[in-house]
Design a protein around this motif. Structure first.
Motif, short mmCIF file in Angstrom:
data_model
loop_
_atom_site.label_atom_id
_atom_site.label_comp_id
_atom_site.label_asym_id
_atom_site.label_seq_id
_atom_site.Cartn_x
_atom_site.Cartn_y
_atom_site.Cartn_z
N MET A 1 28.45 99.75 86.49
CA MET A 1 28.88 100.99 87.14
C MET A 1 29.63 101.85 86.12
N LEU A 2 28.86 102.61 85.35
CA LEU A 2 29.41 103.39 84.25
C LEU A 2 29.05 104.88 84.30
N TRP A 3 28.03 105.23 85.10
CA TRP A 3 27.56 106.62 85.08
C TRP A 3 28.24 107.45 86.15
N SER A 4 28.72 108.60 85.72
CA SER A 4 29.43 109.51 86.62
C SER A 4 28.92 110.92 86.40
N ARG A 5 29.39 111.78 87.25
CA ARG A 5 29.15 113.21 87.06
C ARG A 5 30.39 113.93 87.55
N HIS A 6 30.60 115.13 87.02
CA HIS A 6 31.71 115.93 87.53
C HIS A 6 31.28 117.39 87.56
N SER A 7 31.97 118.12 88.41
CA SER A 7 31.76 119.55 88.51
C SER A 7 33.04 120.17 89.02
N VAL A 8 33.13 121.49 88.87
CA VAL A 8 34.31 122.21 89.30
C VAL A 8 33.88 123.23 90.35
N PHE A 9 34.60 123.24 91.45
CA PHE A 9 34.38 124.19 92.53
C PHE A 9 35.46 125.25 92.44
N SER A 10 35.07 126.52 92.59
CA SER A 10 36.02 127.63 92.50
C SER A 10 36.03 128.41 93.80
N ARG A 11 37.23 128.76 94.23
CA ARG A 11 37.40 129.60 95.41
C ARG A 11 38.64 130.46 95.21
N SER A 12 38.46 131.74 95.30
CA SER A 12 39.57 132.71 95.17
C SER A 12 40.41 132.45 93.92
N GLY A 13 39.75 132.14 92.81
CA GLY A 13 40.44 131.94 91.54
C GLY A 13 41.07 130.57 91.35
N ALA A 14 40.97 129.69 92.34
CA ALA A 14 41.54 128.34 92.22
C ALA A 14 40.40 127.33 92.10
N GLN A 15 40.59 126.34 91.24
CA GLN A 15 39.55 125.36 90.98
C GLN A 15 39.91 123.98 91.51
#
Length: 177
Positions: free
Chosen positions: A145-159
């Protein structure tokens, strides 16, 4: 069990939209097990992804996503503490509901590109996730269990940054639509 490679998990690492909804289609019952939600110092990767200063506090939520009680994903979300009094205040009251309820039902939210990443077997994040996995499931986190993913969600200038670490068992399933 075999090694879970980037290629064997490629569809999961790249699947757009709600991971919770995709997982729910794999069985009868989808659930979110909240491991902890608290205020903590920034981690370097989170700080960089969120474009935040070197000092400050983040609200961290760590969960295990389960299908038919099988643990399949360890996930960590992080956002600047200030954002919980503004655009992301609903995170505080989420409880055992999936984060997807906030992220995919609001047209004002934008998501960055998904970033797959292989964790170091002995790195801080992997060790931390493994301790929580063991405590929550009574079983050791699979070595593969080594594989991951990430992303950033933005709303009204806040992440808000979301990182998901996939169990190798998922390589046998297609994420669907």
């Amino acid at each position: 069990m075999g090694i879970a490679t980037r290629d064997s998990l490629r569809d999961w690492l790249r699947a757009p939209g709600s991971l919770s909804r995709r997982l729910a289609r794999l069985g009868e019952r989808f659930s979110v097990q909240v491991l902890r939600q608290r205020v903590a110092p920034f981690r370097a990767l989170e700080r960089a992804a969120l474009g935040l200063p070197p000092r400050g506090l983040t609200v961290v939520r760590e969960v295990i996503l389960r299908v038919d009680d099988r643990p399949l994903v360890w996930a960590r979300s992080a956002l600047h503490q200030r954002a919980t009094t503004g655009p992301w205040r609903a995170v505080k009251g989420l409880g055992a509901r999936p984060l997807a309820h906030l992220l995919y039902d609001d047209d004002r939210i934008r998501r960055s590109e998904l970033q797959p990443r292989r964790l170091s077997r002995h790195g801080h994040t992997r060790r931390h996730a493994a301790r929580q996995w063991q405590a929550a499931t009574g079983e050791a986190m699979p070595a593969q269990m080594l594989w991951s993913r990430h992303s950033v969600f933005s709303r009204s200038g806040a992440q808000l940054r979301v990182m998901e670490l996939f169990a190798p068992e998922l390589r046998r399933h297609r994420p669907g639509r």
